[in-house]
Design a protein around this motif. Sequence first.
Motif, PDB file in Angstrom:
ATOM      1  N   GLY A 672       0.809  -1.215   0.000  1.00 48.93           N
ATOM      2  CA  GLY A 672       0.000   0.000   0.000  1.00 48.93           C
ATOM      3  C   GLY A 672       0.834   1.252   0.000  1.00 48.93           C
ATOM      4  N   PHE A 673       0.425   2.265  -0.793  1.00 48.51           N
ATOM      5  CA  PHE A 673       1.180   3.516  -0.879  1.00 48.51           C
ATOM      6  C   PHE A 673       0.970   4.349   0.385  1.00 48.51           C
ATOM      7  CE2 PHE A 673       0.462   2.369  -5.329  1.00 48.51           C
ATOM      8  CZ  PHE A 673       1.728   2.521  -5.850  1.00 48.51           C
ATOM      9  N   THR A 674       2.055   4.860   0.936  1.00 44.27           N
ATOM     10  CA  THR A 674       1.959   5.771   2.084  1.00 44.27           C
ATOM     11  C   THR A 674       2.269   7.207   1.698  1.00 44.27           C
ATOM     12  OG1 THR A 674       4.279   5.424   2.703  1.00 44.27           O
ATOM     13  CG2 THR A 674       2.626   3.943   3.664  1.00 44.27           C
ATOM     14  N   ALA A 675       2.934   7.429   0.600  1.00 42.77           N
ATOM     15  CA  ALA A 675       3.231   8.793   0.146  1.00 42.77           C
ATOM     16  C   ALA A 675       3.603   8.744  -1.328  1.00 42.77           C
ATOM     17  CB  ALA A 675       4.368   9.393   0.954  1.00 42.77           C
ATOM     18  N   PHE A 676       3.285   9.815  -2.050  1.00 32.94           N
ATOM     19  CA  PHE A 676       3.681   9.946  -3.459  1.00 32.94           C
ATOM     20  C   PHE A 676       3.778  11.433  -3.771  1.00 32.94           C
ATOM     21  CE2 PHE A 676       2.123   9.818  -8.091  1.00 32.94           C
ATOM     22  CZ  PHE A 676       3.428   9.813  -8.571  1.00 32.94           C
ATOM     23  N   THR A 677       4.955  11.859  -4.191  1.00 36.73           N
ATOM     24  CA  THR A 677       5.169  13.261  -4.532  1.00 36.73           C
ATOM     25  C   THR A 677       5.832  13.359  -5.899  1.00 36.73           C
ATOM     26  OG1 THR A 677       7.365  13.346  -3.482  1.00 36.73           O
ATOM     27  CG2 THR A 677       5.459  13.936  -2.117  1.00 36.73           C
ATOM     28  N   ALA A 678       5.568  14.480  -6.562  1.00 33.19           N
ATOM     29  CA  ALA A 678       6.210  14.804  -7.841  1.00 33.19           C
ATOM     30  C   ALA A 678       6.756  16.224  -7.736  1.00 33.19           C
ATOM     31  CB  ALA A 678       5.224  14.702  -8.988  1.00 33.19           C
ATOM     32  N   MET A 679       8.017  16.416  -8.165  1.00 33.05           N
ATOM     33  CA  MET A 679       8.641  17.725  -8.006  1.00 33.05           C
ATOM     34  C   MET A 679       9.414  18.099  -9.267  1.00 33.05           C
ATOM     35  SD  MET A 679      11.265  19.020  -5.023  1.00 33.05           S
ATOM     36  CE  MET A 679      10.011  18.694  -3.788  1.00 33.05           C
ATOM     37  N   ASN A 680       9.195  19.325  -9.722  1.00 34.60           N
ATOM     38  CA  ASN A 680       9.937  19.836 -10.869  1.00 34.60           C
ATOM     39  C   ASN A 680      11.395  20.045 -10.511  1.00 34.60           C
ATOM     40  OD1 ASN A 680       8.736  20.234 -13.428  1.00 34.60           O
ATOM     41  ND2 ASN A 680       7.347  21.764 -12.556  1.00 34.60           N
ATOM     42  N   GLN A 681      12.289  19.648 -11.382  1.00 34.27           N
ATOM     43  CA  GLN A 681      13.703  19.976 -11.351  1.00 34.27           C
ATOM     44  C   GLN A 681      13.993  20.802 -12.599  1.00 34.27           C
ATOM     45  OE1 GLN A 681      15.209  19.245  -8.704  1.00 34.27           O
ATOM     46  NE2 GLN A 681      14.581  17.252  -7.896  1.00 34.27           N
ATOM     47  N   PRO A 682      15.154  21.497 -12.654  1.00 35.76           N
ATOM     48  CA  PRO A 682      15.404  22.343 -13.833  1.00 35.76           C
ATOM     49  C   PRO A 682      15.260  21.615 -15.171  1.00 35.76           C
ATOM     50  CG  PRO A 682      16.989  22.841 -12.120  1.00 35.76           C
ATOM     51  CD  PRO A 682      16.218  21.647 -11.642  1.00 35.76           C
ATOM     52  N   THR A 683      15.712  20.343 -15.240  1.00 36.91           N
ATOM     53  CA  THR A 683      15.677  19.622 -16.517  1.00 36.91           C
ATOM     54  C   THR A 683      14.926  18.310 -16.427  1.00 36.91           C
ATOM     55  OG1 THR A 683      17.794  18.538 -16.055  1.00 36.91           O
ATOM     56  CG2 THR A 683      17.867  20.667 -17.188  1.00 36.91           C
TER      57      THR A 683
END
Length: 852
Positions: A672-683
């Motif tokens: 089961g998923f406990t966390a999921f994040t997406a983050m922009n990086q420069p490239t």
Amino acid sequence: MRFLSGLFLAATAMAFSATSHAQVIITQYYEGGGTNKWIELTNLGTSAVNTASPQLRLGLWAVAGSAGTINITGAPSQQMDLNFIIPAKGSVLIGTPANGTEVPYLTSASAAQTSSAVMNFNGNDGVALMDGSNNIIDAFGTGINAVDRSYYRNLSVTGASAGFTISEWTMATLAVVQGAAMGNPARLNYHLDNTCVAPAAAPASAVYYSITANSIGGAFSSVTADEYLVLLSTSATLSALPQNGVVYNNGNVIGNATVINRSANNIFYASGLQPSTPYYFFIFALNSNCMAGPVYLTSQLLTTTNVTAATPQPGTALTYFGNLHSHSSYSDGNMDDPTKTPADDYAFAKESMCMDFLGISEHNHTGAGMSLSRWQPGLAQAAAASSASFLAMYGMEFGVISEGGHSIIYGMDSLMGWEPNQYQRFVERGNYGGAGGVFETINQHGNNAFVYLAHPESDDYNNLFSNAYSAAADDAIVGTALESGPANSTSIGYNNPGSSMAFLNYYKILLSKGYHVGPAIDHDNHNMTFGRTARTRLAIISAQLTEAAILQSMRQMRFYATQDCNAKISYTINGQQMGSVMLGTGTPVLNIGWETSSPVSSIRVMAGTPGSGNLPVQIANLSGNNLSYTDATLANFSERYYYLEITEDDGSIIVTAPIWYTRVDGTVASGGFTAFTAMNQPTSVLLKWSTIDEDNNAVFNIERSTDGGRTFAIIGSLAGKGSAAVTNNYSFTDNHPFADQAYYRIRLTDADGSVQLSLQRMINRSGIEKTAFNIYPNPVEAIANIHVYSRAGGIALITIYDMAGKQLLRKNMPVSSGQQVLALPMLSLTSGSYIATININGTQVTRTFYKK
């Protein structure tokens, strides 16, 4: 023996009165032969007076010759600004530079200040003491002729008089004044009997506020005394005592001890100490605002001792104390001395108690004094001021109060703004939540950049507190200030905090709406007071005192607001520390530990439901030591956040970041998923997720949608770790991200073919530059390493300008698609700030850098 000390009163040991007008009067007039002229001023008050702040003046109303009587009307014919200190109950003289020895116990050097113009009076010329607006405070002579004689003020006079009253004065011949002994009010430079005597009592007790491996700081009880002298030694006894009449300064050695503080503040602090070593503090009371001083009370003194902490083990998470909201002369700070720079401010903060870090957050616009040309030098000075024991950071305070409010931003390599030629990243004034606004810009930048809210008001940040929850705002904002200022304080006695928890309710509102934020405390310094206005601090839990580690801890909400700068708080739920967003089986168990300056009297456990719109409420009030509390009321499949409000016996308050806990008992699918994040990086785009209770996971497929989430395509895969009953962490980098808005999700497939999908995360890269570059190291020495990302190959035109816009260097260099490093010699540039532009295939990007 030598100790490095945090100095609390570097320039002067006297506490000056801000209400000096009422306590300074003219007490003697001497009109002698030739140029022998004297005016005596006396301070009737019990505190010293600085005649330059607020400004006092001496005026002369001159008429020709020496006949007739004095008439003080209209504007003075001559005037002088006074600039000296008058001790409490003390007197000073103003004379002419040519004063001789007509008065045998005086010379021209006896004058605190001289003037050939104002002091050139005859018996028919009036003299008056004035304020900075030329209002008369005290006057001498109206209606009399005082040629070749002296007048002194009667001792019964207790205040100034703008109108001259002859009955307040006694006339004396010049011979009487010349022969007057000490104790005679006719004697010049003597009016009140102000002979120093020692204070009656010494401080009785001390409390320690800060103990580290290399420093100890605290406070002691105050007594009736002008000042205190604090000595430091590794010996339990003193081999010598302070001597009356001797003025000691920080760093002076008295026998086997060193002076670490002489001031009116009842605070002590010593740095540069050895770990795990006992030190002794010897505290004397003294009187100095008097004649023949200072006089020390040596028959009584306070002796107190403590041991520095052991050297921490590498990698251990520690609590670091400091402030991220302050200003230098590069915007509207250093108001008390605009010649100071950020480097001076960091040096001052480094010697303040409980200051492991200082962030200078300059206003981002010229209306508050900031300019683009100052951004890079500020970053460079922060880098130069940082060390293993002190972190200097440089960020910005975005916005104007009247148009959306102020926010504190760190982790950005570029100055954000709206004024032409004064920004590197355009963000419209007042735009927080809109397209291209502060929140979107922070999220697109990534790399642990963050924003927190400074002294918030109800309609700030585009009505963030009244509008519906915004995921973009939640991704960008890490916290909000609970307390701020006083912004214009000049206090360096750790005794002038802001209004206690004045903004706490805004923290509660954000939590109720579903935002994931922590609490901060700001000083908002605008004078050279960094770390010394109060003991309030932002406390950050981090494994390292580096900018990268502190930025990461702020992004993870591993921080709390404390009015006690030595309060170390341990707060976990089921082993996860403050700031965590977690799933767990069973009821949440809160474990709380602390180390504080004053005993803890209560711990209020505050809880609420994210997104409910209902403010958090108290669910328990605890007392005791190292407590554990279980919330048995949380139902299965329910989520609640928990934070602590801790109160010490002395009234100090500590507020922690929450922990968000979702209870799931025995029904979570494998992995089961406990966390999921997406983050922009420069490239690129960085994806991170965690699972709990993995058993037979086979594979994670990373999927992306470029049509608004209607269809998804697999862009990569990772094998499951298959470990049971533990939390596993995963990450995946999308090195070829979609140029606009995209959605990401994770598809988990078990070995038996069952499937589970994560929540979706949206990323918008419409504002990401097609060409990105950074200069490293910055400051640059002989060679600048230019890190370039280009979506296509071509020729990079690199141009270097000075801050006035003059072109200094121009070079074409080939680039390929993707990331690369270009080496550019900088030997021809002198030390200073520069602007670099790179143009690839018509796309131009600008950066500033500093050349050593």
